[in-house]
Design an enzyme around this catalytic site. Sequence first.
Site, PDB file in Angstrom:
ATOM      1  N   ASP A  45      -8.297 -21.285  -6.820  1.00 43.86           N
ATOM      2  CA  ASP A  45      -8.564 -22.127  -7.997  1.00 43.86           C
ATOM      3  C   ASP A  45      -8.980 -23.543  -7.583  1.00 43.86           C
ATOM      4  OD1 ASP A  45      -8.320 -21.093 -10.603  1.00 43.86           O
ATOM      5  OD2 ASP A  45      -6.135 -20.956 -10.422  1.00 43.86           O
ATOM      6  N   GLN A  71      -2.043 -17.805 -13.123  1.00 42.53           N
ATOM      7  CA  GLN A  71      -2.715 -18.056 -14.400  1.00 42.53           C
ATOM      8  C   GLN A  71      -2.000 -19.168 -15.177  1.00 42.53           C
ATOM      9  OE1 GLN A  71      -5.554 -16.566 -15.373  1.00 42.53           O
ATOM     10  NE2 GLN A  71      -5.611 -17.552 -17.372  1.00 42.53           N
ATOM     11  N   LYS A  94     -10.384 -10.378 -14.608  1.00 46.85           N
ATOM     12  CA  LYS A  94     -10.422 -10.759 -13.195  1.00 46.85           C
ATOM     13  C   LYS A  94     -10.171  -9.543 -12.320  1.00 46.85           C
ATOM     14  CE  LYS A  94      -8.915 -15.473 -13.999  1.00 46.85           C
ATOM     15  NZ  LYS A  94      -7.752 -16.296 -14.340  1.00 46.85           N
TER      16      LYS A  94
HETATM   17  N1  GUN Z   1      -6.373 -20.492 -17.341  1.00 48.06           N
HETATM   18  C1  GUN Z   1      -7.588 -20.643 -17.926  1.00 48.06           C
HETATM   19  N2  GUN Z   1      -8.540 -20.823 -16.994  1.00 48.06           N
HETATM   20  C2  GUN Z   1      -7.910 -20.790 -15.795  1.00 48.06           C
HETATM   21  C3  GUN Z   1      -8.360 -20.910 -14.452  1.00 48.06           C
HETATM   22  O1  GUN Z   1      -9.554 -21.107 -14.155  1.00 48.06           O
HETATM   23  N3  GUN Z   1      -7.403 -20.799 -13.491  1.00 48.06           N
HETATM   24  C4  GUN Z   1      -6.100 -20.589 -13.794  1.00 48.06           C
HETATM   25  N4  GUN Z   1      -5.240 -20.518 -12.779  1.00 48.06           N
HETATM   26  N5  GUN Z   1      -5.644 -20.487 -15.026  1.00 48.06           N
HETATM   27  C5  GUN Z   1      -6.553 -20.574 -16.015  1.00 48.06           C
END
Ligand code: GUN
Length: 300
Positions: free
Chosen positions: A121, A98, A54
């Site tokens: 998100d 996350q 990311k």
């Molecule tokens: N963990 C795995 N995929 C995601 C996601 O799309 N967002 C977040 N915040 N955590 C994740």
Amino acid sequence: MSAQIIDGKAFSASVRDKVATHVARLKDEHGLTPGLAVVLVGEDPASQVYVRNKGKQTIAVGMHSIEHKLAADTSEADLLALIDQLNQDPAIHGILVQLPLPDHLNEDLVINAIDPAKDVDGFHISNVGLLGTGQKPMVPCTPLGCLMMLRDHHGSLSGLDAVVIGRSNIVGKPMAQLLLGDSCTVTIAHSRTKDLADVVRRADIVVAAVGRAQMVPGDWIKPGATVIDVGINRISAPDKGEGKTRLVGDVDFASASAVAGAITPVPGGVGPMTIACLLANTVTACCRAHGLAEPEGLTA
Ligand code: GUN
């Protein structure tokens, strides 16, 4: 094989290009740089890889990226204090915590502490409500990516029969809402659904998001249907050598691709779209924060 392959790698690159163009315009015309903060608690190896990717992709499209890596035993109060600080920070337009969080932290409490306008998100209860009522939410990234691919392939989705297999808050439920918003007739199927094969056979669009390797065989697919496979499952692959593994989706690609009109592969389908949509959401959040027009084609 008859199905057209929907290439998520190429499509996500085109989304990132659009994001980068918009970021450059925000800088030139308004002196703004969209900023994304990612918070990682603990040392889960898969999460560390996601967070690194990311960060790299955020910088590659010209945005401001910060990462907060906290110890696994961080207290809820300390995490909430960091979120509050990021909520107040005008250089940060998107906040992502996350998941999964360590067990001692209440995920709902933490997610709902994020300013909904910065919730890239789309997991905050306000954004869930805005999506459900057809208002202007931040849309969860994976379903947004699926919607973009479906719109690109079909043009209009109006009147199509769609089945979403899986009812998670992160994919299944928001996916169903988005398809409904585009005037599909939507069925949400799940582990207790009766006659799942028959339900899937009626669908022009199948979105599989259950997390069970290759559970949807080709003979469940209506000829010509579009299949979006959200699953990422690692299975053993003795044909590749002892102890080797491979990634597969929730759909049996070999049999489904012989029947479907179009299908996303795993890997290289939905997966790369998720981070691209996170970047898109960060640009959208920045535009909304400053009362500017949203980028075309990057929102639901
Ligand atoms: N963990 C795995 N995929 C995601 C996601 O799309 N967002 C977040 N915040 N955590 C994740």
